[in-house]
Design an enzyme around this catalytic site. Structure first.
Site, PDB file in Angstrom:
ATOM      1  CG  ASP A   1      -2.004   1.083   1.061  1.00 60.03           C
ATOM      2  OD1 ASP A   1      -3.037   0.762   0.433  1.00 60.03           O
ATOM      3  OD2 ASP A   1      -1.826   2.224   1.516  1.00 60.03           O
ATOM      4  CB  SER A   2       1.728   3.686  -2.278  1.00 56.13           C
ATOM      5  OG  SER A   2       2.559   2.635  -2.696  1.00 56.13           O
TER       6      SER A   2
END
Length: 217
Positions: free
Chosen positions: A83-84
């Site tokens: 996840d960013s």
């Protein structure tokens, strides 16, 4: 034979990055409620008199995605959740989802810098590698890269938002797509900005006793 590897993400950019490195993962999309997970983690930290570090938040989501895929599918494989989020001006920013939010973010970000954090969670769920209790082995960390944004005009922002791309990506930008012209420099790992840090993935795999080349067919 390649070590079985599963990507718990629907991101085309992450899949393309792995493929460019010779890895062809199986893909299973997680079904986690990201907002609920972050809200619960922030509430828990607040109840303990602490603040949830910005850098930890994408890792929590990456771990939740990997956990969800393992719980639902029990794959005989190493599972990668990612996840960013963009840290900017003291806040952590995910996907804007709407043109208005994307436009507002870019007007604030233009000519400025942010830090793109990409959380990585690896779960070694291979049946022949589980310990005496049957528990899977877990490794994880976050890749953080400083991103410098161009000083865009309002017309450039409107045109970019109109493409729809910034609505669907963390921080409202890409470095490998239509947003490339608007990123003037990065300090850190390019692949981490795209969404999956290949150097970090290599290090995490080594903690599981796997060399990166073993993922290749």
């Amino acid at each position: 034979m390649a070590v079985p590897f599963l990507l718990a993400s629907q991101s085309p950019a992450r899949l393309a990055t792995l493929r460019s490195a010779g890895v062809e993962p199986r893909v299973e999309v997680s079904g986690v409620d990201e907002d609920a997970i972050l809200a619960a983690a922030r509430a828990s930290a607040s109840a303990a008199g602490a603040v949830l570090p910005l850098r930890d938040q994408p890792y929590l989501l990456a771990r939740a995605k990997a956990d969800d895929v393992v719980a639902r599918h029990d794959p005989d494989a190493i599972v990668l959740g990612c996840d960013s989020m963009l840290e900017f001006d003291g806040d952590i920013l995910g996907k804007p989802h709407s043109p208005g939010v994307a436009r507002e973010r870019w007007r604030a970000m233009r000519g400025q810098t942010g830090i793109l954090h990409s959380g990585h969670a690896l779960i070694d769920n291979r049946r022949d590698r589980r310990g005496p209790t049957g528990a899977a082995t877990i490794a994880g960390d976050t890749s953080s890269t400083v991103v410098h944004f161009a000083d865009l005009s309002d017309a450039e922002i409107d045109a970019y938002v109109a493409t729809g791309e910034p609505l669907k990506v963390a921080g409202a930008f890409t470095v490998d797509g239509l947003g490339g012209p608007y990123v003037t420099a990065i300090e850190g790992d390019y692949h981490g900005v795209v969404g999956v840090s290949l150097p970090l993935l290599r290090v995490l795999l080594r903690t599981l006793g796997v060399d990166f080349h073993e993922l290749r067919g």
